[in-house]
Motif scaffolding. Structure first.
Motif, PDB file in Angstrom:
ATOM      1  N   SER A  57     -68.730  17.550 -10.218  1.00 44.23           N
ATOM      2  CA  SER A  57     -69.076  16.614  -9.143  1.00 44.23           C
ATOM      3  C   SER A  57     -70.596  16.435  -9.154  1.00 44.23           C
ATOM      4  CB  SER A  57     -68.592  17.104  -7.780  1.00 44.23           C
ATOM      5  OG  SER A  57     -69.212  18.326  -7.452  1.00 44.23           O
ATOM      6  N   ALA A  58     -71.052  15.310  -8.662  1.00 42.74           N
ATOM      7  CA  ALA A  58     -72.484  15.002  -8.688  1.00 42.74           C
ATOM      8  C   ALA A  58     -72.919  14.399  -7.367  1.00 42.74           C
ATOM      9  CB  ALA A  58     -72.783  14.031  -9.823  1.00 42.74           C
ATOM     10  N   ASN A  59     -74.118  14.744  -6.961  1.00 41.70           N
ATOM     11  CA  ASN A  59     -74.736  14.145  -5.778  1.00 41.70           C
ATOM     12  C   ASN A  59     -75.601  12.967  -6.224  1.00 41.70           C
ATOM     13  OD1 ASN A  59     -73.807  16.007  -3.739  1.00 41.70           O
ATOM     14  ND2 ASN A  59     -75.068  17.520  -4.776  1.00 41.70           N
ATOM     15  N   PRO A  60     -75.843  12.005  -5.353  1.00 39.71           N
ATOM     16  CA  PRO A  60     -76.686  10.860  -5.722  1.00 39.71           C
ATOM     17  C   PRO A  60     -78.130  11.295  -6.016  1.00 39.71           C
ATOM     18  CG  PRO A  60     -75.498  10.438  -3.681  1.00 39.71           C
ATOM     19  CD  PRO A  60     -75.300  11.887  -4.011  1.00 39.71           C
ATOM     20  N   LEU A  61     -78.779  10.563  -6.878  1.00 43.99           N
ATOM     21  CA  LEU A  61     -80.208  10.752  -7.150  1.00 43.99           C
ATOM     22  C   LEU A  61     -80.926   9.568  -6.515  1.00 43.99           C
ATOM     23  CD1 LEU A  61     -82.634  12.098  -8.520  1.00 43.99           C
ATOM     24  CD2 LEU A  61     -82.049  10.845 -10.599  1.00 43.99           C
ATOM     25  N   ALA A  62     -81.610   9.820  -5.428  1.00 50.57           N
ATOM     26  CA  ALA A  62     -82.289   8.758  -4.677  1.00 50.57           C
ATOM     27  C   ALA A  62     -83.803   8.938  -4.815  1.00 50.57           C
ATOM     28  CB  ALA A  62     -81.872   8.789  -3.216  1.00 50.57           C
ATOM     29  N   ALA A  94     -89.918  -6.824  -6.087  1.00 45.42           N
ATOM     30  CA  ALA A  94     -89.407  -5.993  -4.994  1.00 45.42           C
ATOM     31  C   ALA A  94     -87.892  -6.149  -4.892  1.00 45.42           C
ATOM     32  CB  ALA A  94     -90.074  -6.402  -3.679  1.00 45.42           C
ATOM     33  N   GLY A  95     -87.247  -5.108  -4.389  1.00 46.97           N
ATOM     34  CA  GLY A  95     -85.794  -5.135  -4.191  1.00 46.97           C
ATOM     35  C   GLY A  95     -85.175  -3.797  -4.527  1.00 46.97           C
ATOM     36  N   GLY A  96     -83.893  -3.721  -4.347  1.00 46.62           N
ATOM     37  CA  GLY A  96     -83.168  -2.489  -4.627  1.00 46.62           C
ATOM     38  C   GLY A  96     -82.705  -2.426  -6.069  1.00 46.62           C
ATOM     39  N   TYR A  97     -82.986  -1.339  -6.738  1.00 46.73           N
ATOM     40  CA  TYR A  97     -82.617  -1.137  -8.143  1.00 46.73           C
ATOM     41  C   TYR A  97     -81.602   0.011  -8.215  1.00 46.73           C
ATOM     42  CZ  TYR A  97     -86.435  -4.177  -9.574  1.00 46.73           C
ATOM     43  OH  TYR A  97     -87.253  -5.271  -9.769  1.00 46.73           O
ATOM     44  N   ALA A  98     -80.660  -0.096  -9.131  1.00 47.27           N
ATOM     45  CA  ALA A  98     -79.621   0.939  -9.221  1.00 47.27           C
ATOM     46  C   ALA A  98     -79.108   1.064 -10.652  1.00 47.27           C
ATOM     47  CB  ALA A  98     -78.463   0.597  -8.292  1.00 47.27           C
ATOM     48  N   ASP A  99     -78.513   2.202 -10.925  1.00 48.28           N
ATOM     49  CA  ASP A  99     -77.870   2.490 -12.203  1.00 48.28           C
ATOM     50  C   ASP A  99     -76.753   3.489 -11.913  1.00 48.28           C
ATOM     51  OD1 ASP A  99     -77.342   2.519 -14.941  1.00 48.28           O
ATOM     52  OD2 ASP A  99     -78.963   3.911 -15.422  1.00 48.28           O
ATOM     53  N   THR A 100     -75.862   3.681 -12.867  1.00 49.87           N
ATOM     54  CA  THR A 100     -74.807   4.668 -12.751  1.00 49.87           C
ATOM     55  C   THR A 100     -74.799   5.521 -14.012  1.00 49.87           C
ATOM     56  OG1 THR A 100     -73.457   3.183 -11.402  1.00 49.87           O
ATOM     57  CG2 THR A 100     -72.320   5.041 -12.453  1.00 49.87           C
ATOM     58  N   ILE A 101     -74.883   6.822 -13.829  1.00 50.99           N
ATOM     59  CA  ILE A 101     -74.882   7.773 -14.944  1.00 50.99           C
ATOM     60  C   ILE A 101     -73.516   8.444 -15.004  1.00 50.99           C
ATOM     61  CG2 ILE A 101     -75.860   9.965 -15.776  1.00 50.99           C
ATOM     62  CD1 ILE A 101     -77.733   7.594 -16.129  1.00 50.99           C
ATOM     63  N   THR A 102     -72.993   8.586 -16.216  1.00 46.83           N
ATOM     64  CA  THR A 102     -71.741   9.316 -16.409  1.00 46.83           C
ATOM     65  C   THR A 102     -72.071  10.738 -16.870  1.00 46.83           C
ATOM     66  OG1 THR A 102     -70.536   7.318 -17.016  1.00 46.83           O
ATOM     67  CG2 THR A 102     -69.580   9.420 -17.739  1.00 46.83           C
ATOM     68  N   VAL A 103     -71.518  11.718 -16.169  1.00 49.06           N
ATOM     69  CA  VAL A 103     -71.702  13.131 -16.483  1.00 49.06           C
ATOM     70  C   VAL A 103     -70.500  13.569 -17.321  1.00 49.06           C
ATOM     71  CG1 VAL A 103     -71.970  15.451 -15.539  1.00 49.06           C
ATOM     72  CG2 VAL A 103     -72.858  13.464 -14.266  1.00 49.06           C
ATOM     73  N   THR A 104     -70.782  14.187 -18.472  1.00 50.62           N
ATOM     74  CA  THR A 104     -69.716  14.652 -19.354  1.00 50.62           C
ATOM     75  C   THR A 104     -69.819  16.162 -19.533  1.00 50.62           C
ATOM     76  OG1 THR A 104     -69.706  12.553 -20.550  1.00 50.62           O
ATOM     77  CG2 THR A 104     -68.666  14.434 -21.652  1.00 50.62           C
ATOM     78  N   VAL A 105     -68.736  16.869 -19.226  1.00 51.13           N
ATOM     79  CA  VAL A 105     -68.679  18.305 -19.454  1.00 51.13           C
ATOM     80  C   VAL A 105     -67.865  18.537 -20.722  1.00 51.13           C
ATOM     81  CG1 VAL A 105     -67.935  20.545 -18.544  1.00 51.13           C
ATOM     82  CG2 VAL A 105     -68.859  18.799 -16.991  1.00 51.13           C
ATOM     83  N   ASN A 106     -68.490  19.151 -21.701  1.00 55.70           N
ATOM     84  CA  ASN A 106     -67.810  19.498 -22.958  1.00 55.70           C
ATOM     85  C   ASN A 106     -67.479  20.974 -22.912  1.00 55.70           C
ATOM     86  OD1 ASN A 106     -68.134  16.944 -24.595  1.00 55.70           O
ATOM     87  ND2 ASN A 106     -70.258  17.352 -24.050  1.00 55.70           N
ATOM     88  N   TYR A 107     -66.202  21.319 -23.119  1.00 56.88           N
ATOM     89  CA  TYR A 107     -65.787  22.729 -23.089  1.00 56.88           C
ATOM     90  C   TYR A 107     -64.719  22.995 -24.121  1.00 56.88           C
ATOM     91  CZ  TYR A 107     -61.990  20.902 -20.135  1.00 56.88           C
ATOM     92  OH  TYR A 107     -60.919  20.191 -19.631  1.00 56.88           O
ATOM     93  N   ALA A 146     -77.191   0.015 -17.771  1.00 58.79           N
ATOM     94  CA  ALA A 146     -78.071  -1.139 -18.034  1.00 58.79           C
ATOM     95  C   ALA A 146     -78.129  -1.475 -19.521  1.00 58.79           C
ATOM     96  CB  ALA A 146     -79.481  -0.857 -17.518  1.00 58.79           C
ATOM     97  N   SER A 147     -78.162  -2.727 -19.810  1.00 53.56           N
ATOM     98  CA  SER A 147     -78.262  -3.199 -21.189  1.00 53.56           C
ATOM     99  C   SER A 147     -79.565  -2.686 -21.809  1.00 53.56           C
ATOM    100  CB  SER A 147     -78.237  -4.728 -21.204  1.00 53.56           C
ATOM    101  OG  SER A 147     -78.413  -5.201 -22.508  1.00 53.56           O
ATOM    102  N   GLY A 148     -79.467  -2.123 -23.013  1.00 49.91           N
ATOM    103  CA  GLY A 148     -80.658  -1.652 -23.721  1.00 49.91           C
ATOM    104  C   GLY A 148     -81.141  -0.272 -23.307  1.00 49.91           C
ATOM    105  N   ALA A 149     -80.502   0.336 -22.338  1.00 51.45           N
ATOM    106  CA  ALA A 149     -80.920   1.679 -21.906  1.00 51.45           C
ATOM    107  C   ALA A 149     -80.542   2.704 -22.961  1.00 51.45           C
ATOM    108  CB  ALA A 149     -80.259   2.031 -20.581  1.00 51.45           C
TER     109      ALA A 149
END
Length: 165
Positions: A44-49, A152-165, A86-89
Motif C-alpha cells: 500500500s502507498a500513501n500520496p506524495l504531496a 500555474a496550476g495543479g500538476y499530477a502523476d501516478t506511480i506504480t509500485v511493484t513488489v518482486n518476490y 506522463a509521456s516521455g517520463a
C-alpha cells in the motif's frame, strides 16, 4: 398355577433388565490436518504531496511518503517504482502533468536524495529485504528541482509500485 405364572411374568421382566445391563462401546480414529502457506506480498502507498512550488525560487521542493509492504515471513522482496504516466517520463526524470505542461521531479531511496529509485531490482531499487513479522515500511523521498518556469496550476502523476518476490 395360572396365577403364579402371572407373578413370574410381572416380576421376571424387571429382574431380566437388572441382570443383563446394556454394554456401552466406543471406538476412535484420527485424521490429518494440513495447510500450505503460500509466499505472498501486498503493498500500500500513501500520496506524495509536494505542496506549493515556486518556479522563481532557487530552492528545490522536497517531500516524502511511505510505502507499506507485507509479505509472508522470511520472503525476500524488492520494491520498484515505475516512470509514471506522463509521456516521455523515465525513472530518472519523472513528470507531473497539467494538460500539455510538465513539471519534472525525481524519487529517491534515501533522505540525501542521491540514489534514484527506479524499477530494476539489483540496479536502481533498494536492496532486497527479508520480510519480518508485520509490515515493512519504506520511505520514498521526492524532489522537484528548482528553476522550472511552468504555467500555474495543479500538476499530477501516478506511480506504480511493484513488489518482486
Amino acid at each position: 398355577m395360572r396365577h403364579s405364572r402371572k407373578w413370574v411374568f410381572i416380576f421376571g421382566l424387571p429382574l431380566a433388565a437388572i441382570a443383563a445391563p446394556a454394554q456401552a462401546a466406543t471406538t476412535t480414529t484420527t485424521f490429518p490436518v494440513t495447510a500450505t502457506v503460500q509466499t505472498a506480498c501486498s503493498v500500500s502507498a500513501n500520496p506524495l504531496a509536494f505542496g506549493n512550488y515556486d518556479p522563481t525560487s532557487a530552492t528545490a521542493l522536497d517531500a516524502s511518503t511511505t510505502l507499506s509492504v507485507l509479505c509472508t515471513i522470511g520472503t525476500s522482496f524488492t520494491v520498484g517504482l515505475n516512470a509514471g504516466t506522463a509521456s516521455g517520463a523515465t525513472v530518472t526524470t519523472r513528470r507531473m502533468t497539467n494538460g500539455a505542461n510538465t513539471l519534472n521531479y525525481a524519487l529517491y531511496r534515501e533522505s540525501g536524495r542521491t540514489n534514484n529509485w527506479g524499477n530494476t531490482p539489483g540496479t536502481d531499487t533498494p536492496p532486497a529485504t527479508t520480510a519480518p513479522v508485520g509490515a515493512s515500511s519504506l520511505t520514498v523521498y521526492g524532489r522537484v528541482p528548482a528553476g522550472q518556469n511552468v504555467p500555474a496550476g495543479g500538476y499530477a502523476d501516478t506511480i506504480t509500485v511493484t513488489v518482486n518476490y
